[in-house]
Design a protein around this motif. Structure first.
Motif, PDB file in Angstrom:
ATOM      1  N   GLN A 190       0.858  -1.186   0.000  1.00 36.31           N
ATOM      2  CA  GLN A 190       0.000   0.000   0.000  1.00 36.31           C
ATOM      3  C   GLN A 190       0.898   1.241   0.000  1.00 36.31           C
ATOM      4  O   GLN A 190       1.434   1.634   1.047  1.00 36.31           O
ATOM      5  CB  GLN A 190      -0.900   0.007   1.245  1.00 36.31           C
ATOM      6  CG  GLN A 190      -1.747  -1.242   1.416  1.00 36.31           C
ATOM      7  CD  GLN A 190      -2.791  -1.372   0.324  1.00 36.31           C
ATOM      8  OE1 GLN A 190      -3.448  -0.378  -0.033  1.00 36.31           O
ATOM      9  NE2 GLN A 190      -2.957  -2.573  -0.206  1.00 36.31           N
ATOM     10  N   PRO A 191       1.099   1.861  -1.168  1.00 35.03           N
ATOM     11  CA  PRO A 191       2.053   2.979  -1.243  1.00 35.03           C
ATOM     12  C   PRO A 191       1.680   4.151  -0.346  1.00 35.03           C
ATOM     13  O   PRO A 191       2.555   4.815   0.204  1.00 35.03           O
ATOM     14  CB  PRO A 191       2.034   3.368  -2.727  1.00 35.03           C
ATOM     15  CG  PRO A 191       0.804   2.757  -3.293  1.00 35.03           C
ATOM     16  CD  PRO A 191       0.496   1.559  -2.482  1.00 35.03           C
ATOM     17  N   GLU A 192       0.371   4.432  -0.177  1.00 32.70           N
ATOM     18  CA  GLU A 192      -0.009   5.592   0.644  1.00 32.70           C
ATOM     19  C   GLU A 192       0.344   5.388   2.114  1.00 32.70           C
ATOM     20  O   GLU A 192       0.562   6.347   2.860  1.00 32.70           O
ATOM     21  CB  GLU A 192      -1.510   5.912   0.488  1.00 32.70           C
ATOM     22  CG  GLU A 192      -2.464   4.824   0.968  1.00 32.70           C
ATOM     23  CD  GLU A 192      -2.792   3.805  -0.125  1.00 32.70           C
ATOM     24  OE1 GLU A 192      -3.856   3.188  -0.046  1.00 32.70           O
ATOM     25  OE2 GLU A 192      -1.953   3.640  -1.046  1.00 32.70           O
ATOM     26  N   TYR A 193       0.385   4.122   2.548  1.00 29.46           N
ATOM     27  CA  TYR A 193       0.748   3.822   3.933  1.00 29.46           C
ATOM     28  C   TYR A 193       2.186   3.302   4.066  1.00 29.46           C
ATOM     29  O   TYR A 193       2.662   3.083   5.168  1.00 29.46           O
ATOM     30  CB  TYR A 193      -0.213   2.772   4.518  1.00 29.46           C
ATOM     31  CG  TYR A 193      -1.649   3.220   4.523  1.00 29.46           C
ATOM     32  CD1 TYR A 193      -2.069   4.251   5.378  1.00 29.46           C
ATOM     33  CD2 TYR A 193      -2.579   2.630   3.687  1.00 29.46           C
ATOM     34  CE1 TYR A 193      -3.406   4.661   5.391  1.00 29.46           C
ATOM     35  CE2 TYR A 193      -3.913   3.042   3.684  1.00 29.46           C
ATOM     36  CZ  TYR A 193      -4.321   4.058   4.532  1.00 29.46           C
ATOM     37  OH  TYR A 193      -5.617   4.472   4.539  1.00 29.46           O
ATOM     38  N   ARG A 194       2.817   3.111   2.879  1.00 30.25           N
ATOM     39  CA  ARG A 194       4.194   2.586   2.838  1.00 30.25           C
ATOM     40  C   ARG A 194       4.319   1.310   3.670  1.00 30.25           C
ATOM     41  O   ARG A 194       5.217   1.133   4.476  1.00 30.25           O
ATOM     42  CB  ARG A 194       5.188   3.639   3.329  1.00 30.25           C
ATOM     43  CG  ARG A 194       5.178   4.911   2.493  1.00 30.25           C
ATOM     44  CD  ARG A 194       6.139   5.934   3.001  1.00 30.25           C
ATOM     45  NE  ARG A 194       7.509   5.448   2.886  1.00 30.25           N
ATOM     46  CZ  ARG A 194       8.583   6.122   3.353  1.00 30.25           C
ATOM     47  NH1 ARG A 194       8.395   7.275   3.977  1.00 30.25           N
ATOM     48  NH2 ARG A 194       9.788   5.631   3.187  1.00 30.25           N
TER      49      ARG A 194
END
Length: 395
Positions: A190-194
Motif C-alpha cells: 500500500q504505497p499511501e501507507y508505505r
C-alpha cells in the motif's frame, strides 16, 4: 585458420588414400601424424604402420599386446577428453577392447567414464577373479565423480521440496517467517501507507525427524538400460543419505532383485545387477506395490524403455492401481546424457493416458524432477517446461 590447417583437418576427418583427392595430397607430420595413426587403427582398418589389418585380428590389438596400451595412451595425449570417450566406446567392438578389458593391466590404462562402466557391468560375472578388483576400482572412480557432481544439488532439491511441502500456512505469531511472508505478499503493498497488508502468513516449516516421503526406484536392468543403471545407482546412494526420506532400490529383468541393503555403495549395486535378459515390468511393479506402506507419501520412479516381455495389459492395470492408491508414479524412458532413447511408444502413451507421465530425463535434471514429485506438482507439465522427451496420451 590457414589453408594448410583446413586441409589437415579434412585429412584427419576423411583419412588418406582414396578419400583424398589426388591433386590435394596432404602430408601429415608430428602430432598430426600420430593422431592420424590412432584414428586409422580404429576406423579404417590400418594399423599404426599403415599396413592393412583384419577384423579377425582385432585391428592388430591382440590380448596382452603392448600396442594396446600405447594406443590408449596416444588417444589421451592427442585428443580431448570428450573425443577420447567416443573413441573408447567405438574401440570396444572395433578393436576387441571388450576382451582386453578383462586384463587388469590394460584396464588401468583406460580413461574411466560412464560408457566404460556400462561395459564392465555388462561383462559382469565373466570378468576373471584376478581382474575383478581392478574393475571395481575403475567403477568406483566414475561413481565417485558422478556423486561429487550430483550430490549437493540432489540433497538441496529434496530438502527444499520437503521444506516447502511442510511449511505452515496458518502459523501462530511466534512461528511467522516474516521474510517469506513479505515476499509472498509484495503485490499487496500500500504505497499511501508505505506498508504491506499481508493476505496470508507463511510460517516456518515444522521441524521433524520422521520420514516424510517414501521413494522407490524401480530400474530395468536389460542391456539397453546400462547407462541409466549407472546413474540410478548413484542417485539411490545420494537419496539414501537424506534422513527425511526412505529410499528403496529395486532392479529387474525377468526376475526382481531388491538391492536396498547395498544402496549406500553404488559399486556394490552395479556389481549386483546382471545386464541383459528379458523384461517383466509387470512383475517388478507387483513387487514394488507390495512394499508401499504409505501410498500418498510415496514417489515411485520406473526407469525403463518399456519393452515389456510380460503381459502388457496387466502392467498398465497395475500402474493404474498404483496411481489410484495415491502413489506418485513416473516412468523415465532413460536416465542418461545420451539423447533421445529408444522405447516402446505404445506402452509409453498408454501409461500417460492413465496419469503416469513418461519421458527421458538427464541426470542434471533428475534432482529437480524429484523435488517436483515430492511437492506433487504436475509432472507432465514440468517435463514440458524443460523440453524433455514426452509420451503423449493416446487419443
Amino acid at each position: 585458420m590457414t589453408e594448410r590447417d583446413r586441409l589437415t583437418r579434412w585429412r584427419l576427418v576423411l583419412g588418406g588414400g582414396e578419400a583424398e583427392p589426388p591433386d590435394a595430397v596432404t602430408v601429415l607430420e608430428g602430432d598430426d601424424a600420430k593422431r592420424d595413426g590412432a584414428l586409422a587403427a580404429l576406423y579404417d582398418g590400418r594399423g599404426r604402420d599403415g599396413r592393412p589389418t583384419s577384423q579377425d585380428r582385432r585391428g592388430g590389438l591382440g590380448g596382452s599386446s603392448p600396442r594396446v596400451s600405447r594406443w590408449l595412451g596416444d588417444i589421451r595425449t592427442y585428443f580431448p577428453s570428450s573425443v577420447v570417450q567416443v573413441m573408447q566406446t567405438d574401440a570396444m567392438d572395433r578393436l576387441g577392447l571388450r576382451q582386453l578389458l578383462l586384463e587388469p593391466e590394460l584396464m588401468r590404462s583406460v580413461q574411466p567414464d560412464v560408457s566404460l562402466v556400462s561395459t564392465l557391468i555388462g561383462l559382469g560375472r565373466v570378468i576373471p577373479e584376478h581382474s575383478r578388483e581392478t574393475a571395481r576400482g575403475v567403477v568406483r572412480t566414475v561413481t565417485d565423480q558422478l556423486e561429487e557432481r550430483l550430490r549437493a544439488r540432489t540433497v538441496q532439491a529434496v530438502h527444499g521440496a520437503l521444506d516447502r511441502s511442510s511449511r505452515n500456512r496458518r502459523p501462530r505469531l511466534r512461528d511467522v517467517d516474516w521474510g517469506r511472508t513479505i515476499a509472498a505478499n509484495l503485490r499487496h503493498y500500500q504505497p499511501e501507507y508505505r506498508t504491506i497488508v499481508p493476505e496470508r502468513l507463511v510460517g516456518f516449516a515444522r521441524r521433524t525427524t520422521r520420514v516424510e516421503r517414501e521413494i522407490v526406484l524401480c530400474i530395468d536392468q536389460s542391456g539397453s538400460m546400462a547407462e541409466s543403471v549407472v546413474f540410478s545407482s548413484v542417485f539411490a546412494a545420494v537419496l539414501a543419505s537424506v534422513r527425511s526420506v526412505s529410499t528403496r532400490l529395486v532392479v529387474f529383468d525377468t526376475e526382481v532383485v531388491d538391492l536396498t541393503d547395498d544402496i549406500d555403495d553404488p559399486v556394490d549395486v552395479l556389481f549386483g545387477v546382471q545386464l541383459g535378459g528379458g523384461t517383466d515390468i509387470n512383475g517388478a511393479l507387483a513387487y514394488c506395490q507390495g512394499v508401499v506402506e504409505r501410498p500418498t507419501e510415496t514417489v515411485m520412479v520406473l526407469i525403463s524403455d518399456l519393452y515389456e516381455g510380460g503381459i502388457a495389459e496387466e502392467m498398465i492395470r497395475r500402474a493404474s492401481a498404483l496411481v489410484d492408491s495415491g502413489v506418485t508414479l513416473v516412468a523415465l524412458l532413460a536416465l542418461s546424457d545420451s539423447g533421445r532413447p529408444s522405447y516402446d511408444a505404445d506402452h509409453a502413451a498408454a501409461l500417460a493416458a492413465i496419469g503416469v507421465p513418461a519421458f527421458a530425463c538427464t541426470p542434471d535434471l533428475f534432482p529437480d524432477l524429484m523435488a517436483a514429485a515430492i511437492q506433487r506438482e504436475d509432472i507432465s507439465r514440468w517435463a514440458a517446461q524443460h523440453d524433455l522427451v514426452t509420451a503423449a496420451p493416446e487419443a
